[in-house]
Design a protein around this motif. Structure first.
Motif, PDB file in Angstrom:
ATOM      1  N   LEU A  85      -2.144  -1.286  10.227  1.00 50.23           N
ATOM      2  CA  LEU A  85      -0.778  -1.418   9.737  1.00 50.23           C
ATOM      3  C   LEU A  85      -0.183  -0.046   9.437  1.00 50.23           C
ATOM      4  O   LEU A  85      -0.816   0.790   8.799  1.00 50.23           O
ATOM      5  N   GLY A  86       1.007   0.194   9.963  1.00 45.90           N
ATOM      6  CA  GLY A  86       1.698   1.459   9.753  1.00 45.90           C
ATOM      7  C   GLY A  86       1.292   2.545  10.736  1.00 45.90           C
ATOM      8  O   GLY A  86       1.753   3.677  10.628  1.00 45.90           O
ATOM      9  N   PRO A  93       5.557  -2.496   6.420  1.00 44.25           N
ATOM     10  CA  PRO A  93       6.661  -2.566   5.468  1.00 44.25           C
ATOM     11  C   PRO A  93       6.559  -1.391   4.489  1.00 44.25           C
ATOM     12  O   PRO A  93       5.456  -0.919   4.205  1.00 44.25           O
ATOM     13  N   PRO A  94       7.665  -0.913   3.967  1.00 40.72           N
ATOM     14  CA  PRO A  94       7.643   0.244   3.066  1.00 40.72           C
ATOM     15  C   PRO A  94       6.724   0.072   1.862  1.00 40.72           C
ATOM     16  O   PRO A  94       6.160   1.041   1.374  1.00 40.72           O
ATOM     17  N   ASP A  95       6.559  -1.158   1.388  1.00 43.18           N
ATOM     18  CA  ASP A  95       5.742  -1.398   0.205  1.00 43.18           C
ATOM     19  C   ASP A  95       4.317  -1.852   0.533  1.00 43.18           C
ATOM     20  O   ASP A  95       3.564  -2.255  -0.347  1.00 43.18           O
ATOM     21  N   ALA A  96       3.918  -1.764   1.788  1.00 41.57           N
ATOM     22  CA  ALA A  96       2.592  -2.230   2.197  1.00 41.57           C
ATOM     23  C   ALA A  96       1.489  -1.327   1.658  1.00 41.57           C
ATOM     24  O   ALA A  96       1.653  -0.112   1.550  1.00 41.57           O
ATOM     25  N   ASP A  97       0.379  -1.932   1.333  1.00 39.46           N
ATOM     26  CA  ASP A  97      -0.804  -1.191   0.893  1.00 39.46           C
ATOM     27  C   ASP A  97      -1.512  -0.686   2.147  1.00 39.46           C
ATOM     28  O   ASP A  97      -2.063  -1.464   2.923  1.00 39.46           O
ATOM     29  N   LEU A  98      -1.515   0.613   2.358  1.00 42.08           N
ATOM     30  CA  LEU A  98      -2.107   1.208   3.548  1.00 42.08           C
ATOM     31  C   LEU A  98      -3.430   1.907   3.247  1.00 42.08           C
ATOM     32  O   LEU A  98      -3.911   2.708   4.049  1.00 42.08           O
ATOM     33  N   THR A  99      -4.034   1.585   2.105  1.00 42.01           N
ATOM     34  CA  THR A  99      -5.316   2.193   1.768  1.00 42.01           C
ATOM     35  C   THR A  99      -6.404   1.661   2.697  1.00 42.01           C
ATOM     36  O   THR A  99      -6.255   0.601   3.322  1.00 42.01           O
ATOM     37  N   MET A 100      -7.512   2.375   2.789  1.00 39.55           N
ATOM     38  CA  MET A 100      -8.598   1.954   3.664  1.00 39.55           C
ATOM     39  C   MET A 100      -9.145   0.564   3.307  1.00 39.55           C
ATOM     40  O   MET A 100      -9.355  -0.250   4.198  1.00 39.55           O
ATOM     41  N   PRO A 101      -9.371   0.247   2.008  1.00 37.66           N
ATOM     42  CA  PRO A 101      -9.843  -1.103   1.682  1.00 37.66           C
ATOM     43  C   PRO A 101      -8.849  -2.197   2.137  1.00 37.66           C
ATOM     44  O   PRO A 101      -9.272  -3.237   2.632  1.00 37.66           O
ATOM     45  N   ALA A 102      -7.565  -1.946   1.976  1.00 34.66           N
ATOM     46  CA  ALA A 102      -6.560  -2.935   2.390  1.00 34.66           C
ATOM     47  C   ALA A 102      -6.549  -3.074   3.921  1.00 34.66           C
ATOM     48  O   ALA A 102      -6.424  -4.186   4.447  1.00 34.66           O
ATOM     49  N   GLN A 103      -6.651  -1.951   4.630  1.00 31.87           N
ATOM     50  CA  GLN A 103      -6.677  -2.002   6.092  1.00 31.87           C
ATOM     51  C   GLN A 103      -7.901  -2.783   6.560  1.00 31.87           C
ATOM     52  O   GLN A 103      -7.816  -3.621   7.467  1.00 31.87           O
ATOM     53  N   ALA A 104      -9.062  -2.537   5.955  1.00 32.12           N
ATOM     54  CA  ALA A 104     -10.278  -3.243   6.322  1.00 32.12           C
ATOM     55  C   ALA A 104     -10.155  -4.746   6.063  1.00 32.12           C
ATOM     56  O   ALA A 104     -10.580  -5.566   6.872  1.00 32.12           O
ATOM     57  N   ALA A 105      -9.555  -5.113   4.950  1.00 36.33           N
ATOM     58  CA  ALA A 105      -9.388  -6.535   4.602  1.00 36.33           C
ATOM     59  C   ALA A 105      -8.532  -7.260   5.636  1.00 36.33           C
ATOM     60  O   ALA A 105      -8.755  -8.438   5.895  1.00 36.33           O
ATOM     61  N   ARG A 106      -7.560  -6.587   6.227  1.00 41.80           N
ATOM     62  CA  ARG A 106      -6.703  -7.212   7.240  1.00 41.80           C
ATOM     63  C   ARG A 106      -7.479  -7.547   8.502  1.00 41.80           C
ATOM     64  O   ARG A 106      -7.081  -8.419   9.266  1.00 41.80           O
TER      65      ARG A 106
END
Length: 108
Positions: A85-86, A93-106
């Protein structure tokens, strides 16, 4: 979300063929998947055997795997390389969580 232009034709929400954007020059298909209001785009090739998930680092894209995917597909595997994402063709989205843990969860 803005429409993307990959092959001279406009693509995006409301455009014909949004789920399958195009077949790219490297013989991979660029597709999209939506979950929780977020849309990830991914390159895919092959339809047999086991699936291989190729994940790029930050900040790169699935383009990194363009020369790896076709041989995997040729070996009878289904190769999937998402754009996190991103990054790449996936818009965040501008407010999306782009951290590595969040990316992995997706991806799970």
């Amino acid at each position: 979300m803005k429409a993307a232009t990959l092959d001279g034709r406009q693509r995006g929400p409301g455009a014909a063929g949004y789920g399958v954007l195009t077949v790219l020059a490297d013989s991979t298909t660029l597709r999209s998947a939506t979950s929780g209001g977020e849309t990830l785009r991914y390159r895919e090739a092959g339809n047999g055997g086991d699936a291989v998930l190729l994940v790029h680092g930050i900040p790169t894209s699935s383009f990194l795997w363009r020369k790896v995917i076709p041989p995997l597909a040729g070996a009878g595997l289904r190769a999937i390389a998402p754009d996190l994402l991103g990054m790449g063709w996936s818009e965040g989205p501008p407010d999306a969580d782009l951290t590595m843990p969040a990316q992995a969860a997706r991806l799970v």
